[in-house]
Design a protein around this motif. Structure first.
Motif, PDB file in Angstrom:
ATOM      1  N   UNK A  19       0.839  -1.210   0.000  1.00 41.99           N
ATOM      2  CA  UNK A  19       0.000   0.000   0.000  1.00 41.99           C
ATOM      3  C   UNK A  19       0.873   1.259   0.000  1.00 41.99           C
ATOM      4  N   UNK A  20       2.003   1.217   0.711  1.00 33.75           N
ATOM      5  CA  UNK A  20       2.911   2.356   0.706  1.00 33.75           C
ATOM      6  C   UNK A  20       3.541   2.551  -0.673  1.00 33.75           C
ATOM      7  N   UNK A  21       3.733   1.457  -1.399  1.00 35.51           N
ATOM      8  CA  UNK A  21       4.186   1.582  -2.791  1.00 35.51           C
ATOM      9  C   UNK A  21       3.162   2.397  -3.588  1.00 35.51           C
ATOM     10  N   UNK A  22       1.897   2.070  -3.381  1.00 35.30           N
ATOM     11  CA  UNK A  22       0.837   2.775  -4.104  1.00 35.30           C
ATOM     12  C   UNK A  22       0.785   4.248  -3.713  1.00 35.30           C
TER      13      UNK A  22
ATOM     14  N   UNK B 205       1.256   7.306  -6.414  1.00 29.99           N
ATOM     15  CA  UNK B 205       0.204   8.299  -6.639  1.00 29.99           C
ATOM     16  C   UNK B 205       0.788   9.709  -6.608  1.00 29.99           C
ATOM     17  N   UNK B 206       1.869   9.911  -5.847  1.00 32.66           N
ATOM     18  CA  UNK B 206       2.533  11.220  -5.824  1.00 32.66           C
ATOM     19  C   UNK B 206       3.225  11.511  -7.157  1.00 32.66           C
ATOM     20  N   UNK B 207       3.536  10.467  -7.907  1.00 26.79           N
ATOM     21  CA  UNK B 207       4.265  10.622  -9.167  1.00 26.79           C
ATOM     22  C   UNK B 207       3.353  10.564 -10.385  1.00 26.79           C
ATOM     23  N   UNK B 208       2.265   9.809 -10.271  1.00 26.99           N
ATOM     24  CA  UNK B 208       1.383   9.585 -11.414  1.00 26.99           C
ATOM     25  C   UNK B 208      -0.062   9.861 -10.994  1.00 26.99           C
ATOM     26  N   UNK B 209      -0.768  10.596 -11.811  1.00 29.25           N
ATOM     27  CA  UNK B 209      -2.189  10.843 -11.576  1.00 29.25           C
ATOM     28  C   UNK B 209      -3.008  10.044 -12.588  1.00 29.25           C
ATOM     29  N   UNK B 210      -3.615   8.923 -12.169  1.00 32.33           N
ATOM     30  CA  UNK B 210      -4.367   8.087 -13.115  1.00 32.33           C
ATOM     31  C   UNK B 210      -5.576   8.830 -13.691  1.00 32.33           C
ATOM     32  N   UNK B 211      -5.895   8.490 -14.908  1.00 36.03           N
ATOM     33  CA  UNK B 211      -7.083   9.071 -15.546  1.00 36.03           C
ATOM     34  C   UNK B 211      -8.328   8.393 -14.989  1.00 36.03           C
ATOM     35  N   UNK B 212      -9.487   8.952 -15.314  1.00 36.97           N
ATOM     36  CA  UNK B 212     -10.735   8.464 -14.728  1.00 36.97           C
ATOM     37  C   UNK B 212     -11.002   7.013 -15.115  1.00 36.97           C
ATOM     38  N   UNK B 213     -10.693   6.649 -16.358  1.00 36.11           N
ATOM     39  CA  UNK B 213     -10.972   5.278 -16.788  1.00 36.11           C
ATOM     40  C   UNK B 213      -9.983   4.292 -16.151  1.00 36.11           C
TER      41      UNK B 213
ATOM     42  N   UNK C 202       8.306   9.048   0.173  1.00 34.11           N
ATOM     43  CA  UNK C 202       9.258   7.977  -0.128  1.00 34.11           C
ATOM     44  C   UNK C 202      10.581   8.205   0.602  1.00 34.11           C
ATOM     45  N   UNK C 203      11.015   9.457   0.676  1.00 33.23           N
ATOM     46  CA  UNK C 203      12.274   9.776   1.358  1.00 33.23           C
ATOM     47  C   UNK C 203      12.202   9.394   2.830  1.00 33.23           C
ATOM     48  N   UNK C 204      11.072   9.673   3.458  1.00 35.08           N
ATOM     49  CA  UNK C 204      10.930   9.348   4.882  1.00 35.08           C
ATOM     50  C   UNK C 204      10.699   7.858   5.104  1.00 35.08           C
ATOM     51  N   UNK C 205       9.906   7.223   4.244  1.00 37.36           N
ATOM     52  CA  UNK C 205       9.550   5.814   4.468  1.00 37.36           C
ATOM     53  C   UNK C 205      10.741   4.891   4.268  1.00 37.36           C
ATOM     54  N   UNK C 206      11.544   5.148   3.227  1.00 38.17           N
ATOM     55  CA  UNK C 206      12.701   4.281   2.945  1.00 38.17           C
ATOM     56  C   UNK C 206      14.023   4.879   3.442  1.00 38.17           C
ATOM     57  N   UNK C 207      13.941   5.978   4.186  1.00 36.67           N
ATOM     58  CA  UNK C 207      15.139   6.649   4.714  1.00 36.67           C
ATOM     59  C   UNK C 207      16.134   6.970   3.602  1.00 36.67           C
ATOM     60  N   UNK C 208      15.607   7.523   2.535  1.00 35.93           N
ATOM     61  CA  UNK C 208      16.444   7.892   1.397  1.00 35.93           C
ATOM     62  C   UNK C 208      17.112   9.244   1.637  1.00 35.93           C
ATOM     63  N   UNK C 209      18.184   9.547   0.902  1.00 35.24           N
ATOM     64  CA  UNK C 209      18.808  10.872   1.008  1.00 35.24           C
ATOM     65  C   UNK C 209      17.836  11.967   0.579  1.00 35.24           C
ATOM     66  N   UNK C 210      18.061  13.175   1.058  1.00 30.55           N
ATOM     67  CA  UNK C 210      17.168  14.289   0.740  1.00 30.55           C
ATOM     68  C   UNK C 210      17.134  14.597  -0.753  1.00 30.55           C
ATOM     69  N   UNK C 211      18.228  14.287  -1.446  1.00 29.12           N
ATOM     70  CA  UNK C 211      18.288  14.572  -2.878  1.00 29.12           C
ATOM     71  C   UNK C 211      17.964  13.341  -3.729  1.00 29.12           C
ATOM     72  N   UNK C 212      17.247  12.373  -3.164  1.00 27.84           N
ATOM     73  CA  UNK C 212      16.906  11.152  -3.894  1.00 27.84           C
ATOM     74  C   UNK C 212      16.024  11.468  -5.100  1.00 27.84           C
ATOM     75  N   UNK C 213      16.120  10.630  -6.113  1.00 32.37           N
ATOM     76  CA  UNK C 213      15.355  10.812  -7.353  1.00 32.37           C
ATOM     77  C   UNK C 213      14.427   9.624  -7.576  1.00 32.37           C
ATOM     78  N   UNK C 214      13.672   9.705  -8.652  1.00 32.20           N
ATOM     79  CA  UNK C 214      12.728   8.638  -9.006  1.00 32.20           C
ATOM     80  C   UNK C 214      13.444   7.300  -9.145  1.00 32.20           C
ATOM     81  N   UNK C 215      14.632   7.310  -9.717  1.00 26.08           N
ATOM     82  CA  UNK C 215      15.393   6.068  -9.891  1.00 26.08           C
ATOM     83  C   UNK C 215      15.636   5.379  -8.552  1.00 26.08           C
ATOM     84  N   UNK C 216      15.940   6.153  -7.523  1.00 25.16           N
ATOM     85  CA  UNK C 216      16.171   5.569  -6.195  1.00 25.16           C
ATOM     86  C   UNK C 216      14.901   4.947  -5.639  1.00 25.16           C
TER      87      UNK C 216
END
Length: 352
Positions: free
Chosen positions: A221-224, A228-236, A299-313
């Motif tokens: 669920x945390x993955x989802x 959702x912060x990165x992708x906004x699904x369309x209505x369909x 994502x940065x807080x949940x996985x303890x990523x660096x502050x400058x983390x990117x989508x790839x991380x």
């Protein structure tokens, strides 16, 4: 007549000086002028007496008039200070009300939680002790070779389910991940719920498997929530999620009641496909087909990523999680294939 008026005036001044203690040396005579003798009345007027003035005693034992703080500037300053204080008190009361809600009766309050740098923890959906650093050393290439009929059946079912997914999403891996996670978060919840009910019916411990499976569901669920912060699904696409989730939940519920070993094996193969999808996602990011945007704060807080983390991380740690879920479900299926119950083997709690 003039002498009587002058005498009355001088007596009035003398009485006022006695009342306020501001007369210096009343002697034998009083001079109404400025010259005066040694015992004359000395009065110092530094401001004209007006409705906006008052007197204060001075060092030379006379008195002087000073303007009171009711001028327009002074009044504005005092009023501004009072308004600021009132607003501060109102904000504090509002914040207390928001935090308390109905808690003032039950005594339930959210404790003040901070990050390591002292800033306030912004999330209510998970706490700092729920976070972790993903284990990226996991072998992502492992594959369970189908051996018996149930294994082959589970493998073929997953491959068939992938066909419409590939046709619909193609290489739109962000939207694909949203759909994938809404499905992947179902098996752990269903299995954990059924094991919970079984534990209640049979008065047995679960060996930690209830918690392990619910941890898996929460992680998915945390993955989802991250995607959702990165992708906004369309209505369909949202409509498709509702439909697929409704069908999959009920189908998996019946399947787990019928054959837990088949259910876990199917989930294991689904996780293998998830690893493949996220690997392709990373490939497009590396090739520049998908922008490597900054990682969401959640994502940065949940996985303890660096502050400058990117989508790839973010995609890298999510893929690692899917690898661990693959191992857990294949392991659970193997336990059932050996004719044992899950509670007979220690659950992999905290295995991320």
């Amino acid at each position: 007549m003039n002498r009587i008026v002058m005498w009355s005036f001088v007596r009035g001044l003398a009485n006022n000086s006695r009342r306020f203690g501001s007369v210096a040396g009343l002697g034998g005579g009083v001079s109404g002028g400025g010259g005066g003798g040694g015992g004359g009345l000395r009065v110092t007027l530094t401001a004209m007496a007006s409705p906006g003035t008052r007197y204060t005693s001075v060092a030379d034992e006379g008195f002087q008039w000073r303007r009171m703080m009711n001028s327009s500037t002074a009044v504005a300053e005092e009023q501004g200070i009072k308004n600021a204080e009132n607003q501060g008190k109102e904000k504090e009361k509002e914040k207390e009300k928001e935090n308390a809600l109905v808690s003032s009766y039950w005594g339930i309050y959210r404790p003040r939680i901070t990050r390591e740098d002292g800033s306030e923890w912004p999330w209510n959906c998970f706490m700092p002790w729920d976070t972790y650093s993903a284990n990226l050393s996991i072998d992502l290439g492992k594959h369970h070779e189908p051996k018996c009929f149930l294994d082959k059946f589970a493998y073929r079912v997953v491959k068939v389910l992938r066909i419409p997914t590939d046709l619909f999403f193609q290489r739109r891996y962000g939207c694909r991940a949203v759909m994938l996670e809404t499905v992947a978060a179902v098996p752990g919840m269903v299995a954990g719920m059924l094991l919970h009910l079984k534990s209640l019916r049979k008065f047995q411990h679960s060996g930690g498997w209830i918690k392990a499976l619910l941890e898996e569901a929460e992680n998915e669920r945390m993955h989802l929530m991250t995607m959702i912060e990165l992708v906004q699904p369309k209505w369909y696409e949202r409509l498709l999620v509702i439909t697929v989730q409704g069908v999959f939940f009920n189908a998996f519920f019946v399947l787990y009641l019928t054959s837990p070993k088949l259910a876990h094996r199917i989930v294991g193969y689904l996780e293998e496909e998830a690893i493949h999808s996220y690997t392709e996602y990373l490939k497009d990011i590396n090739e520049g087909k998908i922008e490597n945007v900054p990682a969401p704060a959640i994502a940065i807080d949940y996985w303890r990523l660096p502050k400058d983390a990117r989508l790839k991380d973010v995609i890298t740690v999510i893929r690692a999680d899917e690898g661990h879920h693959r191992d857990v479900n294949h392991f659970a299926s193997d336990i059932h294939f050996q004719g044992k119950e899950l509670r007979e083997s220690a659950a992999p709690l905290g295995y991320h």
